[in-house]
Write an enzyme that holds these catalytic residues in place. Structure first.
Site, short mmCIF file in Angstrom:
data_model
loop_
_atom_site.label_atom_id
_atom_site.label_comp_id
_atom_site.label_asym_id
_atom_site.label_seq_id
_atom_site.Cartn_x
_atom_site.Cartn_y
_atom_site.Cartn_z
N ASN A 150 53.12 38.45 28.90
CA ASN A 150 54.49 38.39 29.40
C ASN A 150 55.43 38.33 28.20
OD1 ASN A 150 53.89 38.43 32.14
ND2 ASN A 150 53.33 36.29 32.08
N GLU A 154 40.09 45.98 38.82
CA GLU A 154 39.21 45.34 37.83
C GLU A 154 38.33 44.31 38.51
OE1 GLU A 154 41.84 43.55 34.99
OE2 GLU A 154 42.36 41.90 36.31
N LYS A 181 50.26 47.61 32.57
CA LYS A 181 48.99 46.88 32.56
C LYS A 181 47.84 47.74 32.02
CE LYS A 181 49.84 43.19 35.73
NZ LYS A 181 50.51 43.00 36.96
N GLU A 202 48.42 35.87 28.88
CA GLU A 202 47.71 35.23 29.98
C GLU A 202 46.24 35.63 29.91
OE1 GLU A 202 49.59 35.56 33.76
OE2 GLU A 202 51.37 34.55 32.98
N GLU A 217 47.19 39.82 30.86
CA GLU A 217 48.43 40.55 30.56
C GLU A 217 49.23 39.71 29.58
OE1 GLU A 217 51.16 40.77 33.84
OE2 GLU A 217 50.43 38.91 34.70
N PHE A 225 53.11 27.11 54.19
CA PHE A 225 53.90 27.42 52.99
C PHE A 225 54.90 28.54 53.21
CE2 PHE A 225 50.02 25.50 51.54
CZ PHE A 225 50.49 24.55 50.66
#
Length: 666
Positions: free
Chosen positions: A295, A201, A117, A276, A293, A353
């Site tokens: 992918n 960040e 990253k 992204e 980033e 969840f």
């Protein structure tokens, strides 16, 4: 040389998805499987299958040398890695290159550059891509992290450098959050990815998560296939994805696309990949998008792009790996209609969840294909009835994709298809995604990545039902009760011949009571007549009813003194009594559920990795008592109230089932 046999180094729905395209192209397929997947659909679907080890991924699907051995044993000349597992490992690509096996994906240098990253951000800046303000470099310790965060300005996001899939991320709104979360982020990075570097960040306000699909060949041609909107997320995991995005203008699409292509070009990218972007929903200029980033693989949500562009991405990946040129250019990429994907997960939305596992006692997806209006239902899955959703892998059961000419039609098609989805066994999120599809804010397109947290702050309790829906459900319930009474009357003639089934019924849903009368084809609810047509035989699990022009699919399960009907994102318990018996219901005693607040109960199946208290300890409300690890995530269990630990019934290192009592307070 052309690819003749592909080994798919993956499992579940993506392995099946790659095999479908390979078969269409006349290419033979090889599956690999762990002990847990010995009878999985992807194994049965492939031409050949190779066993590669025990269930944990680290001992099977993540072992590059096992995959290469399987290629040699079967004579596979190419490997498609799917997503997850080895798909973004530079070392895997290099190992395949060394063996002369084609990797269906990008070159090693692109995987390496984008997988880091910190490195990828530098590259993006050089390629002229907008990036989020943050600290690029190695962070020494918590104090250093606090200094950096204070400089950037809160809120900030701490992320494991090698992270992905929502693992190893913490949001910090204050210095205290950084102090509490920095070490945990490092640990998660080390445990999940073997790398404890962290970067920090700025966190974008009202953020939207929009990504650009790029596709390049080995001859320097790169195109972008529009964008996908993936803002509906929970804990950084995407839940709903759509293409195109309701937020992106043609001008913004062009700017984003061109920047992403420039980035792909800068690393010599080929094959399918996704850049992204985090996009500020507050910024209406169309320039408020920032690189997150890249992918370097196929994405879970690739079907929505396929549906609006007509491009089979897996086929393109295979053709590119073969050395072919792209057969179309940027101007040929169009947007046709609208597509939406919902991820059907084995998780229980009614219990916060929590991941759910177990056998799929029933699995019956809706029928796929196009209807008379042209709207499409597509299901990408890799499970079958009787199969197991295991604790070792991602809890995704299936992906439901719909396409229609407009966004609202595609959304309504999702609601209709979700109502017809039958899953029994593990908990699942069908009610929840159906509720999202009906939510006015989602339908308006005014969504951010905070949508779920903002709209369901107290958790999910089922989609709200309109008065009209409740009226229809009570009519369906009464009809089903009448069919059962009719059958009871015929069995062995026990009720004599003269007794016909009652036509008047009282249906209680929640606190409301409806009077339903069914007389031949005439149906009235509370005196209003209803145009209803349906077929039901006792024992059916799904009723497809028609109310005039409207179709309604309802899942039905018998319970004591009535049914549970599930439709449109919620289950409704109906107490149904014949009208002549109903007045006596008031005399029935209500059962009060026991008080469980003094127990600490294990909320999901998992490993008890830490127990922070012992018998006799005093605890305060909110104090961490235990840590459960499940689905690669650590979950801290806190005290719901203050008290003293009376007894402890679980030990550290123990695997606990759901609802196991860990300790009791007094």
């Amino acid at each position: 040389m052309a690819i003749t046999k592909i080994l798919i180094a993956n499992r579940g729905e993506i392995a099946c998805r790659v095999m479908r395209t390979a078969k269409k192209m006349g290419i033979k397929t090889v599956a690999v499987y762990s002990d847990a997947d010995a009878r999985a659909p992807h194994v049965l679907m492939a031409d050949e299958a190779v066993h590669i080890g025990p269930p944990p991924a680290a001992q099977s699907y993540l072992l590059a040398d096992k995959i290469i051995e399987a290629c040699k044993a079967t004579g596979a000349d190419a490997v498609h890695p799917g997503y997850g597992f080895l798909s973004e490992r530079e070392s895997f690509r290099k190992a395949l290159d060394a063996e002369g096996i084609i990797f269906v994906g990008p070159p090693a240098n692109a995987i390496a550059a984008m997988g880091d990253k910190i490195e990828s951000k530098k590259l993006a800046m050089e390629a002229g891509v907008n990036v989020v303000p943050g600290f690029v470099g190695v962070i020494d310790d918590t104090e250093h992290a606090v200094r950096i965060s204070n400089e950037i300005g809160y809120p900030v996001m701490m992320k494991a450098s090698a992270g992905g899939g929502g693992k190893g991320m913490r949001l910090a709104y204050s210095e205290q959050d950084v102090r509490e979360g920095f070490e945990a982020t490092k640990r998660e990075g080390l445990n999940s990815f073997g790398d404890d570097r962290v970067f920090i960040e700025k966190f974008i306000e009202s953020p939207r998560h929009i990504e650009i699909q790029v596709l390049g060949d080995q001859h320097g041609n790169i195109v972008y296939l529009n964008e996908r909107e993936c803002s509906i997320q929970r804990r950084h995991q995407k839940v709903v994805e759509e293409a195109p995005s309701p937020f992106v203008s043609p001008e913004m699409r062009r700017k984003m696309g061109e920047q992403c292509v420039a980035l792909a070009r800068a690393v010599g990218y080929f094959s399918a990949g996704t850049v992204e972007l985090i996009v500020s929903g507050e910024d209406k200029t169309g320039d408020g998008f920032y690189f997150l980033e890249m992918n370097t693989r196929l994405q879970v949500e690739h079907p929505v792009t396929e549906e609006i562009t007509g491009v089979d991405l897996v086929e393109q990946m295979i053709r590119v790996a073969n050395g072919e040129k792209l057969s179309f250019g940027q101007d040929d990429v169009k947007i046709n209609g609208w597509s939406i994907e919902n991820r059907v997960y084995a998780e229980d939305p009614y219990r916060g969840f929590l991941p759910s596992t177990g056998r799929l006692i029933r699995y019956n997806p809706p029928e796929t294909g196009t209807d008379e209006s042209g709207a499409l239902i597509r299901v990408d899955d890799g499970v079958q009835e009787g199969g197991e959703v295991s604790i070792f892998y991602d809890p995704m059961i299936a992906k439901l994709i719909t396409w229609a000419p407009t966004r609202l039609e595609a959304i309504d098609k999702q609601i209709e298809a979700l109502d017809k989805f039958e899953i029994e066994g593990p908990g699942h999120n069908i009610d929840f995604v159906s509720a999202l599809m009906q939510h006015e804010r989602f339908r308006s397109g005014n969504i951010t990545t905070g949508f779920i947290a903002e709209e369901y702050p107290e958790g999910f309790t089922g989609a709200p039902a309109s008065a009209e829906l409740l009226q229809r459900l009570s009519a369906i319930g009464a009809f089903a009760a009448m069919a059962q009474a009719d059958r009871a009357r015929r069995i062995d003639g026990q009720l004599g011949r003269r007794l016909s089934p009652p036509t008047g019924w009282q249906v209680k849903i929640g606190d409301a009571i409806h009077d339903v009368v069914i007389d031949g084809d005439e149906v009235t609810v509370d005196g209003e007549s209803l145009d209803m047509a349906l077929e039901y035989t006792p024992g059916d699990r799904l009723i497809e009813a028609e109310f005039g022009e409207d179709a309604l699919a309802v899942r039905i399960a018998p319970v004591r003194s009535g049914f549970v009907l599930t439709a449109h994102g919620a289950s409704h318990k109906l107490r149904i009594l014949p009208a002549h018996a109903a007045p006596y219901a008031a005399h029935m005693i209500e059962k009060i559920p026991p008080d469980l607040s003094k127990y600490l109960i294990c909320p999901m199946p998992g490993l008890l990795v830490a127990l922070n208290v012992k018998e006799g300890d005093k605890v305060e409300i909110g104090q961490p008592l235990a840590v459960i690890e499940a689905m690669k995530m650590e979950n801290i269990l806190r005290a719901g109230k203050a008290g003293t630990v009376k007894s402890v019934s679980a030990a550290q290192g123990e695997s606990l089932p759901v609802d196991a009592v860990i300790l009791e307070l007094e």
